[in-house]
Design an enzyme around this catalytic site. Sequence first.
Site, PDB file in Angstrom:
ATOM      1  N   GLY A  31       0.843  -1.196   0.000  1.00  0.00           N
ATOM      2  CA  GLY A  31       0.000   0.000   0.000  1.00  0.00           C
ATOM      3  C   GLY A  31       0.873   1.239   0.000  1.00  0.00           C
ATOM      4  N   GLN A  37       2.867  10.057   1.701  1.00  0.00           N
ATOM      5  CA  GLN A  37       4.194   9.421   1.757  1.00  0.00           C
ATOM      6  C   GLN A  37       5.090   9.865   0.600  1.00  0.00           C
ATOM      7  OE1 GLN A  37       2.417   5.260   2.416  1.00  0.00           O
ATOM      8  NE2 GLN A  37       4.349   5.169   3.547  1.00  0.00           N
ATOM      9  N   CYS A  83       6.206  -0.084   7.590  1.00  0.00           N
ATOM     10  CA  CYS A  83       5.795   1.102   6.839  1.00  0.00           C
ATOM     11  C   CYS A  83       6.980   1.562   6.002  1.00  0.00           C
ATOM     12  CB  CYS A  83       5.357   2.214   7.796  1.00  0.00           C
ATOM     13  SG  CYS A  83       4.797   3.698   6.936  1.00  0.00           S
ATOM     14  N   LEU A  84       6.715   1.877   4.734  1.00  0.00           N
ATOM     15  CA  LEU A  84       7.791   2.314   3.842  1.00  0.00           C
ATOM     16  C   LEU A  84       8.413   3.625   4.319  1.00  0.00           C
ATOM     17  CD1 LEU A  84       6.058   1.465   0.453  1.00  0.00           C
ATOM     18  CD2 LEU A  84       7.970   0.227   1.514  1.00  0.00           C
ATOM     19  N   HIS A 101      -4.225   0.966   7.810  1.00  0.00           N
ATOM     20  CA  HIS A 101      -2.877   1.567   7.843  1.00  0.00           C
ATOM     21  C   HIS A 101      -2.799   2.744   6.859  1.00  0.00           C
ATOM     22  CE1 HIS A 101       1.696   1.055   7.964  1.00  0.00           C
ATOM     23  NE2 HIS A 101       1.518   1.811   6.896  1.00  0.00           N
ATOM     24  N   GLU A 102      -3.311   2.548   5.643  1.00  0.00           N
ATOM     25  CA  GLU A 102      -3.228   3.613   4.620  1.00  0.00           C
ATOM     26  C   GLU A 102      -4.121   4.795   4.974  1.00  0.00           C
ATOM     27  OE1 GLU A 102      -0.813   3.336   2.858  1.00  0.00           O
ATOM     28  OE2 GLU A 102      -0.522   1.189   3.023  1.00  0.00           O
ATOM     29  N   HIS A 155      -2.621   7.193   7.354  1.00  0.00           N
ATOM     30  CA  HIS A 155      -1.650   8.122   6.769  1.00  0.00           C
ATOM     31  C   HIS A 155      -2.315   9.424   6.321  1.00  0.00           C
ATOM     32  CE1 HIS A 155       2.266   6.122   6.557  1.00  0.00           C
ATOM     33  NE2 HIS A 155       1.733   5.025   6.038  1.00  0.00           N
TER      34      HIS A 155
HETATM   35  O1  GNR Z   1       4.214  -2.551   2.490  1.00  0.00           O
HETATM   36  C1  GNR Z   1       3.605  -2.450   3.555  1.00  0.00           C
HETATM   37  N1  GNR Z   1       3.356  -3.551   4.295  1.00  0.00           N
HETATM   38  C2  GNR Z   1       2.489  -3.565   5.378  1.00  0.00           C
HETATM   39  C3  GNR Z   1       2.504  -4.683   6.208  1.00  0.00           C
HETATM   40  C4  GNR Z   1       1.646  -4.753   7.280  1.00  0.00           C
HETATM   41  C5  GNR Z   1       0.750  -3.742   7.525  1.00  0.00           C
HETATM   42  C6  GNR Z   1       0.737  -2.620   6.711  1.00  0.00           C
HETATM   43  C7  GNR Z   1       1.599  -2.532   5.648  1.00  0.00           C
HETATM   44  S1  GNR Z   1       1.547  -1.131   4.606  1.00  0.00           S
HETATM   45  C8  GNR Z   1       3.199  -1.106   4.035  1.00  0.00           C
HETATM   46  C9  GNR Z   1       3.399  -0.017   3.015  1.00  0.00           C
HETATM   47  C10 GNR Z   1       3.157   1.335   3.643  1.00  0.00           C
HETATM   48  O2  GNR Z   1       3.924   1.871   4.391  1.00  0.00           O
HETATM   49  N2  GNR Z   1       2.010   1.905   3.377  1.00  0.00           N
HETATM   50  O3  GNR Z   1       1.702   3.073   3.951  1.00  0.00           O
HETATM   51 NI    NI Z   2       2.785   3.168   5.824  1.00  0.00          NI
END
Ligand code: GNR
Ligand code: NI
Length: 170
Positions: free
Chosen positions: A46, A51, A94-95, A136-137, A140
């Site tokens: 995601g 980001q 998270c990236l 999670h997204e 953000h």
């Molecule tokens: O690549 C991603 N893997 C992930 C693994 C577990 C829960 C959430 C994520 S999202 C993350 C990419 C990211 O930072 N998206 O905002």
């Molecule tokens: Ni993230």
Amino acid sequence: MAKRPILILPDERLRAIAEPIEKIDDGIRQLAADMLETMYDAPGIGLAAPQIGELKRIVVIDVAKEGEEPEPLVMINPEILSYSDEVITTEEGCLSIPELYYDVDRPSEVTVRYTDLDGKDIDLHAKERLAICVQHELDHLDGVLYIDYLSRLKRDRVLKKFQKQARRAG
Ligand code: GNR
Ligand code: NI
């Protein structure tokens, strides 16, 4: 399409509230394409526009496993309509917080309403990995990071590590 640099903690743009998208124009279509390219290249499941420094309410997601057909989702102005009572613990990364992974508790299922790139309003019931990724997204877009759900001790350790790295990088 173009791959875009991913912002890393403690970049302040990761803490901003993103603005709703009023019109799906060529700029938004290009942004979605750039986000998908950046996510697949990372690789990640995601990516939210803040980001890459775009403070707009758009996320891209693809939770298809390696070797499966890609299943790209683009969600514009997404909102969660309902959460399950059941909560699950999963390891998140998270990236924007590279190379760290921590367990987080979240509702196991959600219903999300969003507009797609064709301007169509969609209600999607998500479970498992998709439900976690959606939450999670969407966080953000409101400047919330998964480390905000950790104990203060763990969160502060992560913040310190990245503040120090940012200082060193100058
Ligand atoms: O690549 C991603 N893997 C992930 C693994 C577990 C829960 C959430 C994520 S999202 C993350 C990419 C990211 O930072 N998206 O905002
Ligand atoms: Ni993230």
